[in-house]
Design a protein around this motif. Structure first.
Motif, PDB file in Angstrom:
ATOM      1  N   LEU A  81       0.851  -1.183   0.000  1.00 13.92           N
ATOM      2  CA  LEU A  81       0.000   0.000   0.000  1.00 13.92           C
ATOM      3  C   LEU A  81       0.889   1.235   0.000  1.00 13.92           C
ATOM      4  O   LEU A  81       1.737   1.405   0.867  1.00 13.92           O
ATOM      5  CB  LEU A  81      -0.914   0.017   1.228  1.00 13.92           C
ATOM      6  N   VAL A  82       0.701   2.094  -1.005  1.00 11.70           N
ATOM      7  CA  VAL A  82       1.488   3.313  -1.167  1.00 11.70           C
ATOM      8  C   VAL A  82       0.514   4.482  -1.247  1.00 11.70           C
ATOM      9  O   VAL A  82      -0.475   4.416  -1.978  1.00 11.70           O
ATOM     10  CB  VAL A  82       2.346   3.240  -2.457  1.00 11.70           C
ATOM     11  N   VAL A  83       0.767   5.547  -0.482  1.00 17.38           N
ATOM     12  CA  VAL A  83      -0.096   6.724  -0.533  1.00 17.38           C
ATOM     13  C   VAL A  83       0.196   7.480  -1.823  1.00 17.38           C
ATOM     14  O   VAL A  83       1.335   7.867  -2.081  1.00 17.38           O
ATOM     15  CB  VAL A  83       0.133   7.626   0.699  1.00 17.38           C
ATOM     16  N   GLN A  84      -0.854   7.640  -2.653  1.00 19.66           N
ATOM     17  CA  GLN A  84      -0.708   8.316  -3.945  1.00 19.66           C
ATOM     18  C   GLN A  84      -1.895   9.239  -4.187  1.00 19.66           C
ATOM     19  O   GLN A  84      -2.994   8.989  -3.692  1.00 19.66           O
ATOM     20  CB  GLN A  84      -0.657   7.295  -5.083  1.00 19.66           C
ATOM     21  N   PRO A  85      -1.682  10.305  -4.987  1.00 16.40           N
ATOM     22  CA  PRO A  85      -2.800  11.182  -5.331  1.00 16.40           C
ATOM     23  C   PRO A  85      -3.714  10.509  -6.354  1.00 16.40           C
ATOM     24  O   PRO A  85      -3.254   9.742  -7.199  1.00 16.40           O
ATOM     25  CB  PRO A  85      -2.126  12.412  -5.930  1.00 16.40           C
ATOM     26  N   ARG A  86      -5.006  10.789  -6.244  1.00 21.91           N
ATOM     27  CA  ARG A  86      -6.005  10.268  -7.189  1.00 21.91           C
ATOM     28  C   ARG A  86      -6.995  11.369  -7.521  1.00 21.91           C
ATOM     29  O   ARG A  86      -7.342  12.171  -6.665  1.00 21.91           O
ATOM     30  CB  ARG A  86      -6.780   9.119  -6.562  1.00 21.91           C
ATOM     31  N   VAL A  87      -7.459  11.372  -8.751  1.00 22.61           N
ATOM     32  CA  VAL A  87      -8.505  12.303  -9.159  1.00 22.61           C
ATOM     33  C   VAL A  87      -9.839  11.578  -9.015  1.00 22.61           C
ATOM     34  O   VAL A  87     -10.000  10.453  -9.492  1.00 22.61           O
ATOM     35  CB  VAL A  87      -8.297  12.766 -10.625  1.00 22.61           C
ATOM     36  N   ARG A  88     -10.774  12.218  -8.324  1.00 24.22           N
ATOM     37  CA  ARG A  88     -12.090  11.618  -8.102  1.00 24.22           C
ATOM     38  C   ARG A  88     -13.180  12.580  -8.561  1.00 24.22           C
ATOM     39  O   ARG A  88     -13.125  13.768  -8.288  1.00 24.22           O
ATOM     40  CB  ARG A  88     -12.303  11.360  -6.617  1.00 24.22           C
ATOM     41  N   LEU A  89     -14.175  12.037  -9.241  1.00 19.65           N
ATOM     42  CA  LEU A  89     -15.378  12.794  -9.576  1.00 19.65           C
ATOM     43  C   LEU A  89     -16.406  12.472  -8.506  1.00 19.65           C
ATOM     44  O   LEU A  89     -16.678  11.305  -8.228  1.00 19.65           O
ATOM     45  CB  LEU A  89     -15.917  12.393 -10.946  1.00 19.65           C
ATOM     46  N   MET A 118      -7.321  13.651  -4.307  1.00 21.72           N
ATOM     47  CA  MET A 118      -7.215  13.096  -2.964  1.00 21.72           C
ATOM     48  C   MET A 118      -5.982  12.201  -2.886  1.00 21.72           C
ATOM     49  O   MET A 118      -5.558  11.642  -3.890  1.00 21.72           O
ATOM     50  CB  MET A 118      -8.459  12.270  -2.658  1.00 21.72           C
ATOM     51  N   THR A 119      -5.423  12.072  -1.698  1.00 24.80           N
ATOM     52  CA  THR A 119      -4.358  11.094  -1.503  1.00 24.80           C
ATOM     53  C   THR A 119      -4.930   9.964  -0.663  1.00 24.80           C
ATOM     54  O   THR A 119      -5.647  10.200   0.314  1.00 24.80           O
ATOM     55  CB  THR A 119      -3.133  11.707  -0.781  1.00 24.80           C
ATOM     56  N   GLU A 120      -4.626   8.731  -1.092  1.00 32.40           N
ATOM     57  CA  GLU A 120      -5.136   7.568  -0.376  1.00 32.40           C
ATOM     58  C   GLU A 120      -4.224   6.372  -0.610  1.00 32.40           C
ATOM     59  O   GLU A 120      -3.510   6.328  -1.620  1.00 32.40           O
ATOM     60  CB  GLU A 120      -6.563   7.246  -0.827  1.00 32.40           C
ATOM     61  N   PRO A 121      -4.221   5.423   0.326  1.00 31.72           N
ATOM     62  CA  PRO A 121      -3.415   4.217   0.122  1.00 31.72           C
ATOM     63  C   PRO A 121      -3.909   3.446  -1.099  1.00 31.72           C
ATOM     64  O   PRO A 121      -5.109   3.218  -1.260  1.00 31.72           O
ATOM     65  CB  PRO A 121      -3.640   3.412   1.406  1.00 31.72           C
ATOM     66  N   THR A 122      -2.968   3.081  -1.964  1.00 36.70           N
ATOM     67  CA  THR A 122      -3.279   2.386  -3.203  1.00 36.70           C
ATOM     68  C   THR A 122      -2.365   1.168  -3.330  1.00 36.70           C
ATOM     69  O   THR A 122      -1.158   1.289  -3.107  1.00 36.70           O
ATOM     70  CB  THR A 122      -3.019   3.331  -4.401  1.00 36.70           C
ATOM     71  N   PRO A 123      -2.894  -0.010  -3.682  1.00 32.39           N
ATOM     72  CA  PRO A 123      -2.019  -1.163  -3.891  1.00 32.39           C
ATOM     73  C   PRO A 123      -1.139  -0.947  -5.125  1.00 32.39           C
ATOM     74  O   PRO A 123      -1.634  -0.631  -6.199  1.00 32.39           O
ATOM     75  CB  PRO A 123      -2.980  -2.333  -4.118  1.00 32.39           C
ATOM     76  N   VAL A 124       0.179  -1.071  -4.943  1.00 34.93           N
ATOM     77  CA  VAL A 124       1.140  -0.827  -6.020  1.00 34.93           C
ATOM     78  C   VAL A 124       2.199  -1.921  -5.983  1.00 34.93           C
ATOM     79  O   VAL A 124       2.608  -2.362  -4.911  1.00 34.93           O
ATOM     80  CB  VAL A 124       1.816   0.560  -5.833  1.00 34.93           C
ATOM     81  N   GLN A 125       2.652  -2.363  -7.167  1.00 34.57           N
ATOM     82  CA  GLN A 125       3.778  -3.302  -7.245  1.00 34.57           C
ATOM     83  C   GLN A 125       5.060  -2.530  -6.924  1.00 34.57           C
ATOM     84  O   GLN A 125       5.367  -1.547  -7.592  1.00 34.57           O
ATOM     85  CB  GLN A 125       3.895  -3.908  -8.645  1.00 34.57           C
ATOM     86  N   VAL A 126       5.774  -2.962  -5.888  1.00 37.16           N
ATOM     87  CA  VAL A 126       6.993  -2.287  -5.450  1.00 37.16           C
ATOM     88  C   VAL A 126       8.167  -3.254  -5.586  1.00 37.16           C
ATOM     89  O   VAL A 126       8.114  -4.370  -5.081  1.00 37.16           O
ATOM     90  CB  VAL A 126       6.873  -1.803  -3.987  1.00 37.16           C
TER      91      VAL A 126
END
Length: 185
Positions: free
Chosen positions: A42-50, A77-85
């Protein structure tokens, strides 16, 4: 003056106790431990939300998404997102318990962007039961991205505690939902 001295003495006493504990247990962990692997974290990343306009939201609003009178709002918004690390780590522990932990993480930070984070943490390690504690005295972090300018910062002193499992020349550290398995080099 007397009250100012007491907290300082408590910090010194805790550091001395940790140093004694670390020296007594460091011989068992002494060596160079390496880890290399890719896993989902889980990585905190920005996301665009409508969002519907009537619903209050968190983040930065950039107004109607479809022009004047739109019933939606665009929020970043910034939120935890599953990312391949992809991680490469080297943990060097001399017999005296001093430690240097070098970490390189490579991950996606957008549709066409890759971010590389390099950290060097200096400090002392100690174990107690099934936990490893890393008392960080200083460190550095450098972040590079294919889509943004590089940044650097000094890491503050602190303490990190990990779940610990030892099997022969294998050392596993657990933090949150991630487990990293190191091999003694």
């Amino acid at each position: 003056m007397k009250n100012l001295l007491l907290p300082s003495l408590a910090v010194v006493a805790a550091s001395v106790a940790f140093a004694g504990m670390a020296q007594g247990q460091a011989a068992d962990l002494a060596g160079v431990w390496t880890h290399s692997g890719t896993q989902t974290e889980l990585v905190v990343q920005p996301r665009v939300r409508l969002q519907p306009y009537a619903t209050p939201g968190y983040g930065t609003s950039y107004g109607g998404s479809a022009g004047y009178g739109s019933v939606t709002t665009t929020n970043v918004m910034t939120e935890p997102t599953p990312v391949q690390v992809r991680r490469t780590m080297t943990l060097t522990i001399p017999v005296n318990g001093a430690a240097v932990w070098r970490i390189e993480k490579r991950q996606s930070s957008g549709p066409n962007c890759t971010q590389t984070i390099r950290q060097v943490k200096n400090g002392r390690v100690a174990t107690r039961g099934d936990q490893l504690t890393f008392q960080i005295t200083d460190g550095t972090e450098r972040t590079e991205s294919t889509c943004a300018a590089a940044t650097s910062r000094t890491l503050p002193p602190g303490t990190e505690t990990y779940g610990l499992t030892r099997r022969g020349n294998s050392l596993s550290l657990t933090s949150g939902g991630s487990t990293w398995t190191f091999s003694r080099g």
